[in-house]
Design a protein around this motif. Sequence first.
Motif, PDB file in Angstrom:
ATOM      1  N   GLY A 142      -2.453   8.408 -17.385  1.00  0.00           N
ATOM      2  CA  GLY A 142      -1.853   8.168 -16.085  1.00  0.00           C
ATOM      3  C   GLY A 142      -1.979   9.368 -15.179  1.00  0.00           C
ATOM      4  O   GLY A 142      -2.604  10.372 -15.511  1.00  0.00           O
ATOM      5  N   ARG A 143      -1.351   9.234 -14.029  1.00  0.00           N
ATOM      6  CA  ARG A 143      -1.380  10.287 -13.016  1.00  0.00           C
ATOM      7  C   ARG A 143      -0.177  11.204 -13.233  1.00  0.00           C
ATOM      8  O   ARG A 143       0.954  10.741 -13.356  1.00  0.00           O
ATOM      9  CB  ARG A 143      -1.308   9.633 -11.641  1.00  0.00           C
ATOM     10  CG  ARG A 143      -1.329  10.579 -10.495  1.00  0.00           C
ATOM     11  CD  ARG A 143      -1.318   9.788  -9.201  1.00  0.00           C
ATOM     12  NE  ARG A 143      -1.157  10.661  -8.070  1.00  0.00           N
ATOM     13  CZ  ARG A 143      -0.865  10.240  -6.860  1.00  0.00           C
ATOM     14  NH1 ARG A 143      -0.707   8.962  -6.628  1.00  0.00           N
ATOM     15  NH2 ARG A 143      -0.742  11.087  -5.872  1.00  0.00           N
ATOM     16  N   TRP A 144      -0.421  12.513 -13.276  1.00  0.00           N
ATOM     17  CA  TRP A 144       0.627  13.498 -13.510  1.00  0.00           C
ATOM     18  C   TRP A 144       0.478  14.664 -12.537  1.00  0.00           C
ATOM     19  O   TRP A 144      -0.628  15.075 -12.225  1.00  0.00           O
ATOM     20  CB  TRP A 144       0.544  14.041 -14.937  1.00  0.00           C
ATOM     21  CG  TRP A 144       0.832  13.026 -15.985  1.00  0.00           C
ATOM     22  CD1 TRP A 144      -0.083  12.180 -16.567  1.00  0.00           C
ATOM     23  CD2 TRP A 144       2.091  12.726 -16.559  1.00  0.00           C
ATOM     24  NE1 TRP A 144       0.565  11.383 -17.484  1.00  0.00           N
ATOM     25  CE2 TRP A 144       1.882  11.700 -17.491  1.00  0.00           C
ATOM     26  CE3 TRP A 144       3.372  13.225 -16.385  1.00  0.00           C
ATOM     27  CZ2 TRP A 144       2.928  11.161 -18.247  1.00  0.00           C
ATOM     28  CZ3 TRP A 144       4.407  12.692 -17.139  1.00  0.00           C
ATOM     29  CH2 TRP A 144       4.181  11.668 -18.055  1.00  0.00           C
ATOM     30  N   LYS A 145       1.606  15.199 -12.100  1.00  0.00           N
ATOM     31  CA  LYS A 145       1.622  16.423 -11.308  1.00  0.00           C
ATOM     32  C   LYS A 145       2.101  17.528 -12.226  1.00  0.00           C
ATOM     33  O   LYS A 145       3.133  17.394 -12.882  1.00  0.00           O
ATOM     34  CB  LYS A 145       2.555  16.283 -10.107  1.00  0.00           C
ATOM     35  CG  LYS A 145       2.014  15.351  -9.061  1.00  0.00           C
ATOM     36  CD  LYS A 145       2.839  15.390  -7.808  1.00  0.00           C
ATOM     37  CE  LYS A 145       2.155  14.543  -6.747  1.00  0.00           C
ATOM     38  NZ  LYS A 145       2.708  14.744  -5.442  1.00  0.00           N
ATOM     39  N   VAL A 150       6.149   9.366  -9.562  1.00  0.00           N
ATOM     40  CA  VAL A 150       7.242   8.521  -9.083  1.00  0.00           C
ATOM     41  C   VAL A 150       8.321   8.350 -10.144  1.00  0.00           C
ATOM     42  O   VAL A 150       9.119   7.424 -10.078  1.00  0.00           O
ATOM     43  CB  VAL A 150       6.726   7.147  -8.593  1.00  0.00           C
ATOM     44  CG1 VAL A 150       5.984   7.278  -7.294  1.00  0.00           C
ATOM     45  CG2 VAL A 150       5.890   6.459  -9.628  1.00  0.00           C
ATOM     46  N   GLY A 151       8.350   9.244 -11.115  1.00  0.00           N
ATOM     47  CA  GLY A 151       9.418   9.254 -12.100  1.00  0.00           C
ATOM     48  C   GLY A 151       9.412   8.122 -13.101  1.00  0.00           C
ATOM     49  O   GLY A 151      10.445   7.765 -13.634  1.00  0.00           O
ATOM     50  N   GLY A 167       5.667  10.658  -4.403  1.00  0.00           N
ATOM     51  CA  GLY A 167       6.945  11.288  -4.688  1.00  0.00           C
ATOM     52  C   GLY A 167       7.313  12.307  -3.626  1.00  0.00           C
ATOM     53  O   GLY A 167       6.624  12.492  -2.633  1.00  0.00           O
ATOM     54  N   THR A 168       8.410  12.988  -3.870  1.00  0.00           N
ATOM     55  CA  THR A 168       8.879  13.972  -2.902  1.00  0.00           C
ATOM     56  C   THR A 168       8.167  15.303  -3.093  1.00  0.00           C
ATOM     57  O   THR A 168       7.731  15.635  -4.183  1.00  0.00           O
ATOM     58  CB  THR A 168      10.394  14.210  -3.051  1.00  0.00           C
ATOM     59  OG1 THR A 168      10.637  14.674  -4.375  1.00  0.00           O
ATOM     60  CG2 THR A 168      11.187  12.951  -2.788  1.00  0.00           C
ATOM     61  N   PHE A 174       0.834  -1.205   0.000  1.00  0.00           N
ATOM     62  CA  PHE A 174       0.000   0.000   0.000  1.00  0.00           C
ATOM     63  C   PHE A 174       0.874   1.262   0.000  1.00  0.00           C
ATOM     64  O   PHE A 174       0.583   2.230  -0.702  1.00  0.00           O
ATOM     65  CB  PHE A 174      -0.940   0.034   1.199  1.00  0.00           C
ATOM     66  CG  PHE A 174      -2.116  -0.893   1.092  1.00  0.00           C
ATOM     67  CD1 PHE A 174      -2.721  -1.163  -0.125  1.00  0.00           C
ATOM     68  CD2 PHE A 174      -2.633  -1.495   2.221  1.00  0.00           C
ATOM     69  CE1 PHE A 174      -3.805  -2.009  -0.218  1.00  0.00           C
ATOM     70  CE2 PHE A 174      -3.722  -2.342   2.139  1.00  0.00           C
ATOM     71  CZ  PHE A 174      -4.312  -2.602   0.911  1.00  0.00           C
ATOM     72  N   ALA A 175       1.937   1.254   0.784  1.00  0.00           N
ATOM     73  CA  ALA A 175       2.807   2.431   0.870  1.00  0.00           C
ATOM     74  C   ALA A 175       3.479   2.713  -0.469  1.00  0.00           C
ATOM     75  O   ALA A 175       3.519   3.851  -0.923  1.00  0.00           O
ATOM     76  CB  ALA A 175       3.860   2.226   1.957  1.00  0.00           C
ATOM     77  N   VAL A 176       3.986   1.690  -1.132  1.00  0.00           N
ATOM     78  CA  VAL A 176       4.679   1.883  -2.407  1.00  0.00           C
ATOM     79  C   VAL A 176       3.704   2.266  -3.512  1.00  0.00           C
ATOM     80  O   VAL A 176       3.990   3.128  -4.336  1.00  0.00           O
ATOM     81  CB  VAL A 176       5.466   0.607  -2.779  1.00  0.00           C
ATOM     82  CG1 VAL A 176       5.976   0.673  -4.202  1.00  0.00           C
ATOM     83  CG2 VAL A 176       6.611   0.415  -1.813  1.00  0.00           C
ATOM     84  N   SER A 177       2.526   1.690  -3.524  1.00  0.00           N
ATOM     85  CA  SER A 177       1.585   1.963  -4.617  1.00  0.00           C
ATOM     86  C   SER A 177       0.890   3.305  -4.479  1.00  0.00           C
ATOM     87  O   SER A 177       0.370   3.828  -5.454  1.00  0.00           O
ATOM     88  CB  SER A 177       0.545   0.845  -4.711  1.00  0.00           C
ATOM     89  OG  SER A 177      -0.288   0.852  -3.572  1.00  0.00           O
TER      90      SER A 177
END
Length: 158
Positions: free
Chosen positions: A136-139, A109-110, A44-45, A37-40
């Motif tokens: 996908g997910r983008w910031k 997450v790069g 990111g920073t 769960f933490a990794v998925s």
Amino acid sequence: MKPETGNPKRFTGYHATAMIVTFFAVVVSVNMVMARFAVSTFGGTVVDNSYVASQKYNLWLEEARKQQAYGWKTSRLIRVQDKLTMTVLSANDSALEDAEITAIAEHPVGRADPVVLQFVEDGAGTYVSRDELPEGRWKLRITINHRGNKMALAQEVL
């Protein structure tokens, strides 16, 4: 009749081993689920270097106050056929026209290279990206320039 008194079950090494193995199996299983769960869900920073960010904090606050003084209102980014659309209004709720809008889209997450997007005006205060943004997910770090005034935003697109 006298009640039958049988031999009580004895606690053996097998029982102790089974209890210890079961305990550690539960602990390891829970740890693996929580790690997954933490990794998925890790986004990111926030900043790469917190010390440098702390040195710029007051400058960022001053820039935010300037941005609020403009009174601009922006909509959330909307994905329409893999292009992004946003609306920008001026302080009096009229369309903010002739603005220059750019965005840098970064994967949280790069997993993909950053994508630079340029926006073009598509109607009164509505801006559409020239290029498509992959699924996908983008910031996104968005910059709006209008008549020498600059506004910086951060939004996320799924």
